[in-house]
Design a protein around this motif. Structure first.
Motif, PDB file in Angstrom:
ATOM      1  N   GLU A 142     -48.952  64.215 -22.690  1.00 36.60           N
ATOM      2  CA  GLU A 142     -47.506  64.247 -22.472  1.00 36.60           C
ATOM      3  C   GLU A 142     -46.908  62.871 -22.162  1.00 36.60           C
ATOM      4  N   VAL A 143     -47.475  62.170 -21.180  1.00 30.82           N
ATOM      5  CA  VAL A 143     -46.909  60.877 -20.793  1.00 30.82           C
ATOM      6  C   VAL A 143     -46.938  59.902 -21.975  1.00 30.82           C
ATOM      7  N   LEU A 147     -43.217  62.674 -22.605  1.00 34.53           N
ATOM      8  CA  LEU A 147     -42.900  63.982 -22.029  1.00 34.53           C
ATOM      9  C   LEU A 147     -43.450  64.075 -20.610  1.00 34.53           C
ATOM     10  N   SER A 148     -43.239  65.218 -19.980  1.00 32.35           N
ATOM     11  CA  SER A 148     -43.734  65.457 -18.632  1.00 32.35           C
ATOM     12  C   SER A 148     -44.606  66.703 -18.634  1.00 32.35           C
ATOM     13  N   VAL A 149     -45.569  66.738 -17.715  1.00 26.37           N
ATOM     14  CA  VAL A 149     -46.409  67.940 -17.596  1.00 26.37           C
ATOM     15  C   VAL A 149     -45.569  69.093 -17.067  1.00 26.37           C
ATOM     16  N   THR A 150     -46.015  70.306 -17.373  1.00 25.70           N
ATOM     17  CA  THR A 150     -45.303  71.511 -16.944  1.00 25.70           C
ATOM     18  C   THR A 150     -46.316  72.489 -16.373  1.00 25.70           C
ATOM     19  N   SER A 154     -49.018  69.446 -11.985  1.00 26.67           N
ATOM     20  CA  SER A 154     -48.958  68.346 -11.019  1.00 26.67           C
ATOM     21  C   SER A 154     -49.516  68.776  -9.661  1.00 26.67           C
ATOM     22  N   LYS A 167     -54.699  61.735 -11.706  1.00 33.03           N
ATOM     23  CA  LYS A 167     -53.839  60.646 -12.175  1.00 33.03           C
ATOM     24  C   LYS A 167     -54.406  60.001 -13.433  1.00 33.03           C
ATOM     25  N   ILE A 170     -53.845  62.354 -16.510  1.00 37.53           N
ATOM     26  CA  ILE A 170     -52.453  62.515 -16.938  1.00 37.53           C
ATOM     27  C   ILE A 170     -51.810  61.183 -17.313  1.00 37.53           C
TER      28      ILE A 170
END
Length: 263
Positions: A142-143, A147-150, A154, A167, A170
């Motif tokens: 994603e990064v 994009l961002s994780v969903t 997290s 870390k 991701i």
């Protein structure tokens, strides 16, 4: 009467659903896009889990049609405007899937192969067990694609592998194989050719033999402990111990254990 394994209806175009006894099989069914998590597939997936829970399936096996489990978000699909109601609904649906899979109402097994990337890996990590074909590729891209994780990852991923490794997985977003996933504690089993679904069904069959009430309470204890401190977790353990002690299925299980000479 419904024959074992026969279709009992599909929640939508992009997910198929079958149930035999206490085991529901939910198959992501968009193979031409490697089961990428479009809004339509996510909606169908959520409905399938809801159906399994409504039908009181003990176990749901989640798998994918074609060459992959799920290759993540569909980057070639028509993009939703970030501030649109449709985009917000899609994000909520993704997180609803996490909530459903992590609820005590059902035990879930992800049987993954090919690719389990991004949202696909998040789906798998929301399940109670992950069985992976030895050639599966995992990752959080994603990064790397802006994009961002969903799906609560997290919070959930650091619980599984620790904050430094979470870390790394991701922020760097580098893909990794099944053996590394096993070493990190992300998955439960690595299988050889043709063994993925048989192993998943074996686990499901063994789970079905357990007292259902005790299974649900044990799972809820884990989920509650993730959200609380140790004192709250221990208080819930006492509460659940009293509840399981009074259940009929627990008494039957104890009788069987005693008969077979097991402790």
């Amino acid at each position: 009467m419904q024959s074992p394994g026969a279709p009992v209806g599909a929640p939508g175009e992009f997910v198929s659903y079958t149930r035999a006894g206490g085991v529901a099989v939910i198959r992501l069914n968009r193979p031409d896009r490697l089961n990428a998590a479009s809004p339509e597939l996510v909606t169908d997936f959520k409905r399938a889990i809801e159906r399994a829970i409504a039908e009181r399936a003990v176990v749901a096996i989640i798998t994918g049609e074609g060459r992959a489990f799920c290759a993540g978000h569909d980057l070639k699909a028509e993009a939703l405007a970030p501030d649109s109601p449709q985009a917000l609904d899609h994000l909520h649906q993704l997180q609803d899937i996490t909530r459903l899979l992590r609820s005590a109402a059902i035990i879930s097994i992800a049987a993954v192969h090919g690719y389990a990337l991004g949202a696909g890996l998040e789906f798998a990590l929301s399940c109670d067990f992950i069985v992976a074909d030895e050639h599966t590729r995992f990752g959080f891209p994603e990064v790397s694609v802006g994009l961002s994780v969903t799906g609560g990852i997290s919070f959930l991923l650091p619980q599984a592998v620790g904050l430094p490794m979470a870390k790394e997985l991701i922020l760097l977003g580098e893909p990794f194989g099944a053996e590394r996933a096993l070493a990190l504690g992300l998955i439960n089993r690595v299988t050889g050719p043709g063994r993925l679904l048989p192993v998943a069904h074996d686990i499901a069959d063994r789970l079905q033999q357990k007292p259902r009430h005790a299974l649900a309470l044990a799972k809820e204890s884990f989920e509650s402990a993730l959200r609380s401190d140790v004192e709250t977790a221990m208080a819930l353990e006492i509460e659940n111990a009293l509840l399981t002690g009074d259940s009929t299925d627990a008494e039957a299980a104890r009788t069987e254990f005693a008969t077979n000479g097991q402790a």
